[in-house]
Write a protein that holds these residues in place. Sequence first.
Motif, PDB file in Angstrom:
ATOM      1  N   ARG A  45       1.977  12.620   4.222  1.00 45.27           N
ATOM      2  CA  ARG A  45       1.266  11.456   4.750  1.00 45.27           C
ATOM      3  C   ARG A  45       2.252  10.413   5.276  1.00 45.27           C
ATOM      4  O   ARG A  45       2.077   9.851   6.354  1.00 45.27           O
ATOM      5  N   VAL A  46       3.300  10.157   4.532  1.00 52.59           N
ATOM      6  CA  VAL A  46       4.290   9.165   4.947  1.00 52.59           C
ATOM      7  C   VAL A  46       5.041   9.647   6.185  1.00 52.59           C
ATOM      8  O   VAL A  46       5.308   8.865   7.108  1.00 52.59           O
ATOM      9  N   GLY A  47       5.357  10.930   6.239  1.00 56.32           N
ATOM     10  CA  GLY A  47       6.046  11.478   7.407  1.00 56.32           C
ATOM     11  C   GLY A  47       5.198  11.397   8.672  1.00 56.32           C
ATOM     12  O   GLY A  47       5.696  11.051   9.746  1.00 56.32           O
ATOM     13  N   ALA A  48       3.910  11.708   8.550  1.00 55.33           N
ATOM     14  CA  ALA A  48       3.017  11.615   9.714  1.00 55.33           C
ATOM     15  C   ALA A  48       2.898  10.168  10.180  1.00 55.33           C
ATOM     16  O   ALA A  48       2.916   9.892  11.387  1.00 55.33           O
ATOM     17  N   ALA A  49       2.800   9.232   9.242  1.00 50.73           N
ATOM     18  CA  ALA A  49       2.715   7.813   9.617  1.00 50.73           C
ATOM     19  C   ALA A  49       4.015   7.350  10.269  1.00 50.73           C
ATOM     20  O   ALA A  49       3.988   6.575  11.231  1.00 50.73           O
TER      21      ALA A  49
ATOM     22  N   ILE B  88      -0.442   1.966  15.930  1.00 52.72           N
ATOM     23  CA  ILE B  88       0.019   1.289  14.716  1.00 52.72           C
ATOM     24  C   ILE B  88      -1.118   1.169  13.712  1.00 52.72           C
ATOM     25  O   ILE B  88      -0.945   1.425  12.512  1.00 52.72           O
ATOM     26  N   VAL B  89      -2.297   0.788  14.188  1.00 52.62           N
ATOM     27  CA  VAL B  89      -3.462   0.690  13.295  1.00 52.62           C
ATOM     28  C   VAL B  89      -3.787   2.057  12.698  1.00 52.62           C
ATOM     29  O   VAL B  89      -4.098   2.161  11.502  1.00 52.62           O
ATOM     30  N   ALA B  90      -3.697   3.118  13.502  1.00 54.81           N
ATOM     31  CA  ALA B  90      -3.956   4.465  12.990  1.00 54.81           C
ATOM     32  C   ALA B  90      -2.931   4.867  11.927  1.00 54.81           C
ATOM     33  O   ALA B  90      -3.282   5.480  10.917  1.00 54.81           O
ATOM     34  N   ALA B  91      -1.671   4.518  12.126  1.00 54.60           N
ATOM     35  CA  ALA B  91      -0.637   4.843  11.132  1.00 54.60           C
ATOM     36  C   ALA B  91      -0.879   4.093   9.827  1.00 54.60           C
ATOM     37  O   ALA B  91      -0.740   4.664   8.740  1.00 54.60           O
ATOM     38  N   LEU B  92      -1.249   2.830   9.920  1.00 55.91           N
ATOM     39  CA  LEU B  92      -1.526   2.064   8.706  1.00 55.91           C
ATOM     40  C   LEU B  92      -2.766   2.580   7.988  1.00 55.91           C
ATOM     41  O   LEU B  92      -2.814   2.631   6.756  1.00 55.91           O
ATOM     42  N   ARG B  93      -3.783   2.980   8.746  1.00 57.55           N
ATOM     43  CA  ARG B  93      -4.986   3.543   8.129  1.00 57.55           C
ATOM     44  C   ARG B  93      -4.657   4.871   7.458  1.00 57.55           C
ATOM     45  O   ARG B  93      -5.190   5.186   6.392  1.00 57.55           O
ATOM     46  N   LEU B  94      -3.777   5.663   8.075  1.00 58.82           N
ATOM     47  CA  LEU B  94      -3.354   6.927   7.478  1.00 58.82           C
ATOM     48  C   LEU B  94      -2.686   6.699   6.121  1.00 58.82           C
ATOM     49  O   LEU B  94      -2.860   7.482   5.188  1.00 58.82           O
ATOM     50  N   LEU B  95      -1.943   5.608   6.003  1.00 58.28           N
ATOM     51  CA  LEU B  95      -1.293   5.305   4.728  1.00 58.28           C
ATOM     52  C   LEU B  95      -2.281   4.798   3.674  1.00 58.28           C
ATOM     53  O   LEU B  95      -2.014   4.889   2.487  1.00 58.28           O
TER      54      LEU B  95
ATOM     55  N   ASP C  46      -3.737  18.363  -0.364  1.00 62.15           N
ATOM     56  CA  ASP C  46      -3.889  17.325   0.656  1.00 62.15           C
ATOM     57  C   ASP C  46      -2.526  16.715   0.960  1.00 62.15           C
ATOM     58  O   ASP C  46      -1.504  17.143   0.441  1.00 62.15           O
ATOM     59  N   GLY C  47      -2.501  15.710   1.816  1.00 61.04           N
ATOM     60  CA  GLY C  47      -1.248  15.130   2.268  1.00 61.04           C
ATOM     61  C   GLY C  47      -0.448  14.431   1.191  1.00 61.04           C
ATOM     62  O   GLY C  47       0.741  14.176   1.362  1.00 61.04           O
TER      63      GLY C  47
ATOM     64  N   PHE D  55       0.805  -1.202   0.000  1.00 62.28           N
ATOM     65  CA  PHE D  55       0.000   0.000   0.000  1.00 62.28           C
ATOM     66  C   PHE D  55       0.846   1.264   0.000  1.00 62.28           C
ATOM     67  O   PHE D  55       0.332   2.353  -0.155  1.00 62.28           O
ATOM     68  N   LEU D  56       2.173   1.137   0.191  1.00 58.10           N
ATOM     69  CA  LEU D  56       3.032   2.312   0.179  1.00 58.10           C
ATOM     70  C   LEU D  56       3.436   2.739  -1.218  1.00 58.10           C
ATOM     71  O   LEU D  56       3.742   3.899  -1.448  1.00 58.10           O
TER      72      LEU D  56
END
Length: 184
Positions: free
Chosen positions: A41-45, A82-89, A157-158, A5-6
Amino acid sequence: MPLPFLTADRAFDVQADDVALPFDDHDHDRWRRPYRPGPWRVGAAALLLLFASFVLIAGMIIAFAGALSGAAVCMVLGAAVIVAALRLLRIGTWVSRHGIRRVAFFSTTTVPWNRTTALRTVQQPVRWLGMPRTVQGQALMLEHRGGAQLALLTDHDGDFLSRLEAFDRAADSIEAWGAEYRTA
């Protein structure tokens, strides 16, 4: 460990003057994002994952100290981060032969291609990095039957902040998917 997904699929790696058309790819049933996630987005994750590692290490230290209830709270908090970071991605616009999908943090909207009436880039006020503040920018808008509109991408956007060429390529690619499958 590969994280599919990255990265966008190789079918969408095009030069600035080319457009990735949906028929360039052989697997149309898979949902795919026709662009790479942006640096914001990647930096925030990455920061969220760094915070999660500290929380998990703290949970391990608390567990070795003997307070298992505190350790359990830290482990649950670390897993939630961790789930929030993956959802952000995962946030973004995804396309397939079946339709177009807008993934937000808490919701997902899927519109089949046969229910769309227009897909175009418009100049309008857009939210800056998803915050309440709006600035003048571009948005890729999806109009579906019944007159409802859905903003798929914005240039603030991000994924596309200060990457206007990437926004143009992504919008062209999504419009090509729409042109191919709306008529089919």
